[in-house]
Design a protein around this motif. Sequence first.
Motif, PDB file in Angstrom:
ATOM      1  N   THR A  70       0.853  -1.179   0.000  1.00 54.25           N
ATOM      2  CA  THR A  70       0.000   0.000   0.000  1.00 54.25           C
ATOM      3  C   THR A  70       0.892   1.233   0.000  1.00 54.25           C
ATOM      4  OG1 THR A  70      -0.106   0.209   2.416  1.00 54.25           O
ATOM      5  CG2 THR A  70      -1.744  -1.238   1.363  1.00 54.25           C
ATOM      6  N   GLU A  71       0.292   2.400  -0.050  1.00 54.56           N
ATOM      7  CA  GLU A  71       1.066   3.648  -0.025  1.00 54.56           C
ATOM      8  C   GLU A  71       1.853   3.799   1.269  1.00 54.56           C
ATOM      9  OE1 GLU A  71      -1.483   6.969  -0.814  1.00 54.56           O
ATOM     10  OE2 GLU A  71      -2.219   6.085  -2.685  1.00 54.56           O
ATOM     11  N   THR A  72       1.340   3.223   2.347  1.00 58.72           N
ATOM     12  CA  THR A  72       1.990   3.384   3.650  1.00 58.72           C
ATOM     13  C   THR A  72       2.857   2.192   4.045  1.00 58.72           C
ATOM     14  OG1 THR A  72       0.018   2.519   4.756  1.00 58.72           O
ATOM     15  CG2 THR A  72       0.180   4.915   4.499  1.00 58.72           C
ATOM     16  N   GLY A  73       2.943   1.178   3.203  1.00 59.45           N
ATOM     17  CA  GLY A  73       3.744   0.008   3.517  1.00 59.45           C
ATOM     18  C   GLY A  73       3.020  -1.270   3.162  1.00 59.45           C
ATOM     19  N   GLU A  74       3.494  -2.363   3.723  1.00 63.22           N
ATOM     20  CA  GLU A  74       2.902  -3.661   3.413  1.00 63.22           C
ATOM     21  C   GLU A  74       1.915  -4.066   4.500  1.00 63.22           C
ATOM     22  OE1 GLU A  74       5.257  -6.938   1.364  1.00 63.22           O
ATOM     23  OE2 GLU A  74       5.127  -7.641   3.434  1.00 63.22           O
ATOM     24  N   VAL A  75       0.743  -4.533   4.076  1.00 62.62           N
ATOM     25  CA  VAL A  75      -0.273  -5.018   5.012  1.00 62.62           C
ATOM     26  C   VAL A  75      -0.612  -6.465   4.681  1.00 62.62           C
ATOM     27  CG1 VAL A  75      -1.251  -2.727   5.446  1.00 62.62           C
ATOM     28  CG2 VAL A  75      -2.215  -4.179   3.635  1.00 62.62           C
ATOM     29  N   ILE A  76      -1.220  -7.123   5.638  1.00 62.63           N
ATOM     30  CA  ILE A  76      -1.599  -8.531   5.489  1.00 62.63           C
ATOM     31  C   ILE A  76      -3.084  -8.615   5.173  1.00 62.63           C
ATOM     32  CG2 ILE A  76      -1.796 -10.756   6.686  1.00 62.63           C
ATOM     33  CD1 ILE A  76       1.121  -9.885   6.092  1.00 62.63           C
ATOM     34  N   ARG A  77      -3.391  -9.438   4.197  1.00 61.03           N
ATOM     35  CA  ARG A  77      -4.786  -9.726   3.836  1.00 61.03           C
ATOM     36  C   ARG A  77      -5.086 -11.159   4.242  1.00 61.03           C
ATOM     37  NH1 ARG A  77      -7.130  -5.114   3.790  1.00 61.03           N
ATOM     38  NH2 ARG A  77      -6.151  -3.656   2.367  1.00 61.03           N
ATOM     39  N   LEU A  78      -6.222 -11.353   4.910  1.00 61.02           N
ATOM     40  CA  LEU A  78      -6.635 -12.671   5.381  1.00 61.02           C
ATOM     41  C   LEU A  78      -7.807 -13.171   4.563  1.00 61.02           C
ATOM     42  CD1 LEU A  78      -6.638 -11.957   9.221  1.00 61.02           C
ATOM     43  CD2 LEU A  78      -4.798 -12.934   7.861  1.00 61.02           C
ATOM     44  N   PHE A  79      -7.798 -14.471   4.277  1.00 60.60           N
ATOM     45  CA  PHE A  79      -8.877 -15.107   3.521  1.00 60.60           C
ATOM     46  C   PHE A  79      -9.254 -16.402   4.220  1.00 60.60           C
ATOM     47  CE2 PHE A  79      -6.272 -12.628   0.652  1.00 60.60           C
ATOM     48  CZ  PHE A  79      -7.220 -11.841   0.011  1.00 60.60           C
ATOM     49  N   GLY A 102      -5.733  -6.292   6.972  1.00 59.44           N
ATOM     50  CA  GLY A 102      -5.240  -4.959   6.633  1.00 59.44           C
ATOM     51  C   GLY A 102      -4.217  -4.401   7.597  1.00 59.44           C
ATOM     52  N   LEU A 103      -3.852  -5.178   8.625  1.00 55.33           N
ATOM     53  CA  LEU A 103      -2.819  -4.736   9.561  1.00 55.33           C
ATOM     54  C   LEU A 103      -1.450  -5.171   9.058  1.00 55.33           C
ATOM     55  CD1 LEU A 103      -4.488  -5.608  12.986  1.00 55.33           C
ATOM     56  CD2 LEU A 103      -4.476  -3.424  11.771  1.00 55.33           C
ATOM     57  N   THR A 104      -0.416  -4.676   9.699  1.00 57.96           N
ATOM     58  CA  THR A 104       0.935  -5.095   9.342  1.00 57.96           C
ATOM     59  C   THR A 104       1.228  -6.465   9.950  1.00 57.96           C
ATOM     60  OG1 THR A 104       1.991  -4.131  11.299  1.00 57.96           O
ATOM     61  CG2 THR A 104       1.729  -2.683   9.351  1.00 57.96           C
ATOM     62  N   ALA A 105       2.233  -7.115   9.414  1.00 60.99           N
ATOM     63  CA  ALA A 105       2.647  -8.410   9.958  1.00 60.99           C
ATOM     64  C   ALA A 105       3.016  -8.274  11.432  1.00 60.99           C
ATOM     65  CB  ALA A 105       3.829  -8.961   9.158  1.00 60.99           C
ATOM     66  N   GLU A 106       3.718  -7.210  11.786  1.00 54.77           N
ATOM     67  CA  GLU A 106       4.146  -7.007  13.167  1.00 54.77           C
ATOM     68  C   GLU A 106       2.955  -6.864  14.105  1.00 54.77           C
ATOM     69  OE1 GLU A 106       5.267  -5.146  10.506  1.00 54.77           O
ATOM     70  OE2 GLU A 106       7.143  -6.270  10.325  1.00 54.77           O
ATOM     71  N   GLU A 107       1.928  -6.145  13.666  1.00 53.20           N
ATOM     72  CA  GLU A 107       0.737  -5.970  14.505  1.00 53.20           C
ATOM     73  C   GLU A 107       0.040  -7.305  14.752  1.00 53.20           C
ATOM     74  OE1 GLU A 107      -0.962  -1.549  13.496  1.00 53.20           O
ATOM     75  OE2 GLU A 107      -0.958  -3.002  11.864  1.00 53.20           O
ATOM     76  N   ILE A 108      -0.063  -8.124  13.718  1.00 57.20           N
ATOM     77  CA  ILE A 108      -0.733  -9.421  13.870  1.00 57.20           C
ATOM     78  C   ILE A 108       0.100 -10.358  14.725  1.00 57.20           C
ATOM     79  CG2 ILE A 108      -1.592 -11.459  12.646  1.00 57.20           C
ATOM     80  CD1 ILE A 108      -2.327  -9.534  10.319  1.00 57.20           C
ATOM     81  N   LEU A 109       1.397 -10.383  14.500  1.00 57.45           N
ATOM     82  CA  LEU A 109       2.263 -11.271  15.282  1.00 57.45           C
ATOM     83  C   LEU A 109       2.264 -10.896  16.767  1.00 57.45           C
ATOM     84  CD1 LEU A 109       5.243 -11.687  12.794  1.00 57.45           C
ATOM     85  CD2 LEU A 109       3.507 -13.403  13.404  1.00 57.45           C
TER      86      LEU A 109
END
Length: 152
Positions: A70-79, A102-109
């Motif tokens: 995204t414009e602000t960095g990489e986000v995670i999409r879940l399916f 839509g969160l970052t990997a770090e936020e989810i981890l």
Amino acid sequence: MTTSPALPTALAEIVNDFKELEERDRLTLLLEFSRSLPPLPERLANHPELLEQVVECQSPLFLTVEAEKTETGEVIRLFFQAPPEAPTTRGFASVLFEGLDGLTAEEILAVPDDMPEQLGLTRAISPLRMRGMSAMLGRVKRKIAGGVRPAV
């Protein structure tokens, strides 16, 4: 409203929604979440080999994660994919989707592994189903930690 400091904002709000209800009403809220789980996009629905089954779930639950720039960095999409006749499983998948997509990997981890217990459902659903919920979160985190394929 009390929020857990380790939870991302959207997930903390969902957890608080559950906690604010009487215990008997929490399962009803989970069932409401089950109706809002989005269907898989066609590119995944037609390629089940791209999904991974969470075998700890009593009902068939499949998931995958992708990284999206995204414009602000990489986000995670879940399916997630779960049958309509598995509302508990679908409900928790929807909680994860709404709280983490839509969160970052770090936020989810950083989400605590005991997050499913924070919903206050441990007396409303079986221990086997609670293990399935924990396994869904664990699988998402393991897939992220192992490297996420880019979204197509």
